[in-house]
Design an enzyme around this catalytic site. Structure first.
Site, PDB file in Angstrom:
ATOM      1  N   HIS A 169       0.813  -1.217   0.000  1.00 10.08           N
ATOM      2  CA  HIS A 169       0.000   0.000   0.000  1.00 10.08           C
ATOM      3  C   HIS A 169       0.845   1.265   0.000  1.00 10.08           C
ATOM      4  CE1 HIS A 169      -3.775  -2.135   0.406  1.00 10.08           C
ATOM      5  NE2 HIS A 169      -3.258  -2.840   1.405  1.00 10.08           N
ATOM      6  N   ARG A 222       6.835  -6.649   3.660  1.00 14.59           N
ATOM      7  CA  ARG A 222       5.500  -7.027   3.200  1.00 14.59           C
ATOM      8  C   ARG A 222       5.445  -6.663   1.711  1.00 14.59           C
ATOM      9  NH1 ARG A 222      -0.182  -6.060   4.189  1.00 14.59           N
ATOM     10  NH2 ARG A 222       0.033  -3.814   3.896  1.00 14.59           N
ATOM     11  N   ASP A 225      17.019 -11.686  -3.152  1.00 18.31           N
ATOM     12  CA  ASP A 225      18.345 -11.375  -3.686  1.00 18.31           C
ATOM     13  C   ASP A 225      18.857 -10.050  -3.127  1.00 18.31           C
ATOM     14  OD1 ASP A 225      18.253 -13.678  -5.146  1.00 18.31           O
ATOM     15  OD2 ASP A 225      18.071 -12.727  -7.106  1.00 18.31           O
TER      16      ASP A 225
END
Length: 263
Positions: free
Chosen positions: A44, A71, A85
């Site tokens: 978001h 997240r 990575d």
């Protein structure tokens, strides 16, 4: 070692907050407060992989005891690969509703033979190729949290939890309340009952479970219920609440309170 993973698997109670500003400077400051984890929101908030790495660096530069919990924006193979990575050790994947979606997240996060993660030798996570134990450590230290945000997801938790490679779950009260017809009201009794059902299922299955609360009272309630890791509000809400509090004091105005939060 991934201290966040070790802690939640051992049953320790952890407290964190959400990072909504997308600012590495704010994240660096928040890392000095004493939170156990900071959720680097990319779902978001307009934060891309490079932004998240910068925020991660800022957090770790001042406090190795505060875990950056990424997240991600979605359950996408490329997003998961880039985050890992880039050095992420703890991932939270939003909106998992089915066994197939859970399996996709796991396959994207682990190297063969446990998954299908694409391999590259030269990146931040491997110490730019300098860590010969990187592949093994990437499995042992990875913390993969799946978000349950609908009644359907909670109803399917037994089947989802059977997918090997999941570390724990996170119940998203905002989307859950919306899916149940009570948008923006996670304190509604029906939503709270569903949250309790999800938590009890995680406890029965032996998985740590997290959640977020908008105020200390709700966070205390969630901790008493048995949630393993709980986020308190966000950097943005802390900033706005303090600004409104100070402004109201100068103007001699009464603060309005909604659900324990200043608005």
């Amino acid at each position: 070692m991934n201290n966040f993973k070790k802690s939640i698997l051992s049953g320790q109670r952890l407290l964190g907050t959400w990072m909504m500003t997308g600012s590495d400077t704010v994240a660096e400051a928040m890392a000095t407060v004493g939170f156990d984890f900071l959720v680097l929101d990319q779902e978001h908030v307009a934060v891309d992989t490079l932004d998240a790495i910068r925020i991660d660096r800022a957090v770790r530069s001042v406090n190795n005891n505060t875990t950056p919990l990424y997240r991600l924006a979605g359950n996408e193979t490329v997003l998961i690969k880039r985050a890992l990575d880039g050095g992420a050790l703890s991932l939270m994947i939003p909106f998992i509703n089915t066994v197939e979606e859970a399996r996709k997240a796991v396959e994207s996060a682990y190297y063969p033979p446990y998954g299908k993660r694409g391999f590259a030798a030269m990146h931040r996570a491997s110490g730019w190729g300098g860590n010969p134990q990187f592949v093994q450590e990437s499995r042992d230290e990875l913390c993969l949290i799946l978000q349950l945000e609908t009644p359907e997801a909670i109803a399917s938790i037994d089947d989802i939890a059977a997918v090997d490679g999941i570390t724990g779950f996170f119940i998203g009260p905002g989307d859950l309340s919306s899916a149940m017809g009570h948008p923006g009201n996670p304190s509604h009794p029906e939503v709270q009952a569903m949250i309790k059902r999800g938590l009890e299922a995680c406890q029965r299955l032996g998985f740590p479970c997290g959640i977020v609360g908008g105020n200390p009272e709700l966070v205390n309630k969630y901790q008493q219920m048995g949630f393993t890791f709980v986020a308190l509000a966000s950097d943005m809400s802390f900033m706005l609440a303090r600004a409104k509090e100070q402004l109201a004091a100068i103007r001699g105005e009464d603060l309005k309170i909604r659900g324990g939060e200043v608005y």
